[in-house]
Write a protein that holds these residues in place. Structure first.
Motif, PDB file in Angstrom:
ATOM      1  N   GLU B 106      19.959 -23.997  24.671  1.00 17.29           N
ATOM      2  CA  GLU B 106      20.461 -23.539  25.961  1.00 17.29           C
ATOM      3  C   GLU B 106      19.760 -24.264  27.100  1.00 17.29           C
ATOM      4  OE1 GLU B 106      20.528 -19.376  26.430  1.00 17.29           O
ATOM      5  OE2 GLU B 106      21.915 -19.083  24.749  1.00 17.29           O
ATOM      6  N   GLU B 107      18.475 -24.404  26.974  1.00 18.86           N
ATOM      7  CA  GLU B 107      17.742 -25.089  28.024  1.00 18.86           C
ATOM      8  C   GLU B 107      16.961 -26.238  27.385  1.00 18.86           C
ATOM      9  OE1 GLU B 107      14.922 -22.824  30.551  1.00 18.86           O
ATOM     10  OE2 GLU B 107      16.146 -23.833  32.059  1.00 18.86           O
ATOM     11  N   PRO B 108      16.971 -27.413  28.007  1.00 18.90           N
ATOM     12  CA  PRO B 108      16.300 -28.562  27.392  1.00 18.90           C
ATOM     13  C   PRO B 108      14.821 -28.301  27.138  1.00 18.90           C
ATOM     14  CG  PRO B 108      17.609 -29.250  29.283  1.00 18.90           C
ATOM     15  CD  PRO B 108      17.623 -27.750  29.279  1.00 18.90           C
ATOM     16  N   ARG B 109      14.383 -28.709  25.952  1.00 19.94           N
ATOM     17  CA  ARG B 109      12.956 -28.695  25.652  1.00 19.94           C
ATOM     18  C   ARG B 109      12.343 -29.899  26.342  1.00 19.94           C
ATOM     19  NH1 ARG B 109      13.768 -28.110  19.140  1.00 19.94           N
ATOM     20  NH2 ARG B 109      14.099 -25.857  19.012  1.00 19.94           N
ATOM     21  N   LYS B 110      11.233 -29.703  27.018  1.00 15.04           N
ATOM     22  CA  LYS B 110      10.637 -30.810  27.778  1.00 15.04           C
ATOM     23  C   LYS B 110       9.237 -31.195  27.317  1.00 15.04           C
ATOM     24  CE  LYS B 110      12.136 -30.980  32.189  1.00 15.04           C
ATOM     25  NZ  LYS B 110      12.477 -30.500  33.559  1.00 15.04           N
ATOM     26  N   ILE B 111       8.463 -30.210  26.885  1.00 17.37           N
ATOM     27  CA  ILE B 111       7.148 -30.523  26.313  1.00 17.37           C
ATOM     28  C   ILE B 111       7.087 -29.888  24.930  1.00 17.37           C
ATOM     29  CG2 ILE B 111       4.640 -30.339  26.554  1.00 17.37           C
ATOM     30  CD1 ILE B 111       4.994 -29.935  29.530  1.00 17.37           C
ATOM     31  N   SER B 112       6.642 -30.649  23.934  1.00 16.66           N
ATOM     32  CA  SER B 112       6.455 -30.143  22.579  1.00 16.66           C
ATOM     33  C   SER B 112       4.960 -29.980  22.323  1.00 16.66           C
ATOM     34  CB  SER B 112       7.027 -31.122  21.554  1.00 16.66           C
ATOM     35  OG  SER B 112       8.403 -31.322  21.785  1.00 16.66           O
ATOM     36  N   LEU B 113       4.607 -28.869  21.681  1.00 20.76           N
ATOM     37  CA  LEU B 113       3.199 -28.636  21.339  1.00 20.76           C
ATOM     38  C   LEU B 113       3.099 -28.322  19.855  1.00 20.76           C
ATOM     39  CD1 LEU B 113       3.764 -26.843  24.259  1.00 20.76           C
ATOM     40  CD2 LEU B 113       1.313 -27.191  24.237  1.00 20.76           C
ATOM     41  N   SER B 114       2.085 -28.881  19.221  1.00 19.39           N
ATOM     42  CA  SER B 114       1.850 -28.602  17.809  1.00 19.39           C
ATOM     43  C   SER B 114       0.392 -28.200  17.650  1.00 19.39           C
ATOM     44  CB  SER B 114       2.172 -29.857  16.986  1.00 19.39           C
ATOM     45  OG  SER B 114       1.818 -29.638  15.640  1.00 19.39           O
ATOM     46  N   LEU B 115       0.194 -26.999  17.150  1.00 21.41           N
ATOM     47  CA  LEU B 115      -1.167 -26.499  16.933  1.00 21.41           C
ATOM     48  C   LEU B 115      -1.463 -26.567  15.436  1.00 21.41           C
ATOM     49  CD1 LEU B 115      -3.786 -25.027  17.826  1.00 21.41           C
ATOM     50  CD2 LEU B 115      -2.523 -22.875  17.605  1.00 21.41           C
ATOM     51  N   GLN B 116      -2.506 -27.301  15.097  1.00 18.98           N
ATOM     52  CA  GLN B 116      -2.879 -27.520  13.704  1.00 18.98           C
ATOM     53  C   GLN B 116      -3.603 -26.271  13.188  1.00 18.98           C
ATOM     54  OE1 GLN B 116      -2.227 -30.275  11.991  1.00 18.98           O
ATOM     55  NE2 GLN B 116      -3.642 -30.185  10.285  1.00 18.98           N
ATOM     56  N   LEU B 117      -2.979 -25.590  12.199  1.00 23.96           N
ATOM     57  CA  LEU B 117      -3.581 -24.351  11.681  1.00 23.96           C
ATOM     58  C   LEU B 117      -4.373 -24.597  10.400  1.00 23.96           C
ATOM     59  CD1 LEU B 117      -0.523 -21.935  12.158  1.00 23.96           C
ATOM     60  CD2 LEU B 117      -2.476 -22.237  13.694  1.00 23.96           C
ATOM     61  N   SER B 118      -3.981 -25.628   9.642  1.00 29.66           N
ATOM     62  CA  SER B 118      -4.686 -25.913   8.384  1.00 29.66           C
ATOM     63  C   SER B 118      -5.770 -26.946   8.640  1.00 29.66           C
ATOM     64  CB  SER B 118      -3.715 -26.491   7.348  1.00 29.66           C
ATOM     65  OG  SER B 118      -2.710 -25.561   7.054  1.00 29.66           O
ATOM     66  N   ASP B 119      -6.766 -26.947   7.792  1.00 32.06           N
ATOM     67  CA  ASP B 119      -7.765 -27.989   7.912  1.00 32.06           C
ATOM     68  C   ASP B 119      -7.238 -29.252   7.234  1.00 32.06           C
ATOM     69  OD1 ASP B 119     -10.648 -28.459   8.829  1.00 32.06           O
ATOM     70  OD2 ASP B 119     -10.522 -29.404   6.860  1.00 32.06           O
ATOM     71  N   GLY B 120      -7.523 -30.395   7.816  1.00 36.50           N
ATOM     72  CA  GLY B 120      -7.017 -31.678   7.313  1.00 36.50           C
ATOM     73  C   GLY B 120      -7.405 -31.961   5.872  1.00 36.50           C
ATOM     74  N   SER B 121      -8.468 -31.326   5.376  1.00 37.50           N
ATOM     75  CA  SER B 121      -8.925 -31.612   4.016  1.00 37.50           C
ATOM     76  C   SER B 121      -8.208 -30.739   2.983  1.00 37.50           C
ATOM     77  CB  SER B 121     -10.437 -31.384   3.922  1.00 37.50           C
ATOM     78  OG  SER B 121     -10.721 -30.036   4.224  1.00 37.50           O
TER      79      SER B 121
END
Lengths: 188, 178
Positions: B106-121
């Motif tokens: 309905e409304e354009p997405r303008k900023i995307s955010l990604s929050l890393q919940l898992s540890d990279g290892s």
């Protein structure tokens, strides 16, 4: 002149310019001094990213007609497709890709912080007959597929300057194109 | 990039809440045909409720701060619900190159955010990669790191080879760019 059509990431306007107009641009552009293109950021591996010969077509009495014509095209496309706040145009870039020189330009966007004013719409005008060269496709990638722009002489291809695009290596002949950017205040 | 945008305790709370939701296989806007070659992801939507009000408030504050510092966009707020996103090693989770702008919304997405919940290892593969001028860049994998980018930037999540990666994906929306 056909009508501009949305084709995925870009708007294609085939035969936007007449053969006589393309001839005039090419005659003017060929007579200029061409220089190897540089990148906004200096880097040693530039040839890996881009090999293009360039000349800038400045706005003067001789080029008034083509500037007026292209400004009209930008305005039309912006009214119908983009509706961005625009304030002007940069100088026109006459860009030549030579098979002998390994001409190409890897994936990039035209929108960046190095420009004085943000580039908002990019336009590419096909100046060469597709029979005169091989490869050298203008391509876009905005999802899992790659889209290729039309090659017809006199076509204008327009796109938002933040879309990723490239020019694939020219494998035979020479491709000439005119590139221009409509500029304005930062996107908001 | 914002490292430690959230504390370990906050990340734990998000994971606990997200894991308790019903997950579904993610679709693609505008597509009905088979799309496993493009995307295999499980998602659950974190809606605005009393128990999630704190998370929405934190994210709104973060978006406002990032927008005034880096983007300067006209925004109306967070788009839709928050997307709790899971890539399973056993399922070959991945998401091919795409942009978040889309036209189905309905409304354009303008900023995307990604929050890393898992540890990279705790998993292999499953890199969030962004493609702009200058090539492909991988986002940091440290737990608690928040990545923000304009929604028109091409990005993907490479196939996961083992383990599980969880992330919270959020969009800020507003009127069309002008």
């Amino acid at each position: 002149m056909s009508a501009p059509v949305v084709q995925g990431p870009f708007v294609a306007w085939e035969n936007a310019l007449s053969a006589a107009e393309v001839d005039a641009i090419t005659a003017y552009g060929d007579a200029l001094v061409h220089k190897k293109a540089e990148l906004a950021e200096t880097r040693d591996d530039i040839d890996h990213v881009r090999i293009t010969r360039l000349a800038w077509i400045e706005h003067n009495a001789q080029t008034e007609q083509i500037y007026t014509r292209l400004a009209g095209i930008v305005q039309h496309l912006n009214t119908h497709f983009y509706r961005f706040a625009l304030t002007g145009m940069e100088n026109l870039q006459y860009a030549i890709y030579d098979a002998d020189g390994g001409g190409h330009y890897d994936w990039h966007i035209d929108f960046g912080h190095t420009n004085h004013k943000p580039r908002k719409i990019s336009l590419s005008v096909q100046l060469s007959d597709p029979a005169e060269y091989e490869g050298c496709d203008l391509q876009f990638r905005i999802d899992s597929k790659i889209e290729t722009a039309p090659r017809t002489r006199g076509s204008v291809i327009a796109f938002p300057s933040f879309f990723l695009h490239r020019v694939t290596p020219v494998t035979a002949g020479v491709r000439k194109s005119l590139v221009l950017w409509a500029t304005g205040p930062e996107f908001r | 990039m914002w490292e430690d945008a959230f504390s370990a305790a906050e990340i734990d709370a998000i994971e606990q809440y997200g894991d308790g939701l019903t997950q579904q296989k993610a679709g693609l806007s505008g597509r009905r045909a088979a799309y496993d070659n493009i995307r295999i992801t499980n998602v659950a939507w974190i809606e605005r409720k009393p128990e999630t009000a704190w998370l929405h408030a934190r994210l709104e504050e973060i978006v406002l701060q990032l927008n005034s510092q880096f983007f300067g966009y006209e925004l109306h707020g967070l788009a839709e619900s928050l997307q709790y996103t899971i890539y399973h090693g056993a399922e070959g989770g991945h998401f091919d190159w795409h942009r978040d702008q889309g036209d189905a919304h309905e409304e354009p997405r303008k900023i995307s955010l990604s929050l890393q919940l898992s540890d990279g290892s705790s998993y292999e593969g499953c890199a969030l990669e962004l493609h702009s001028s200058g090539g492909v860049q991988a986002a940091p994998r440290k737990r608690g790191t928040l990545i923000a980018f304009p929604s028109y930037v091409l990005h993907r999540v490479t196939p996961i080879r083992s383990g599980i990666r969880k992330s919270l994906v959020v969009w800020a929306a507003g009127p069309e760019f002008r």
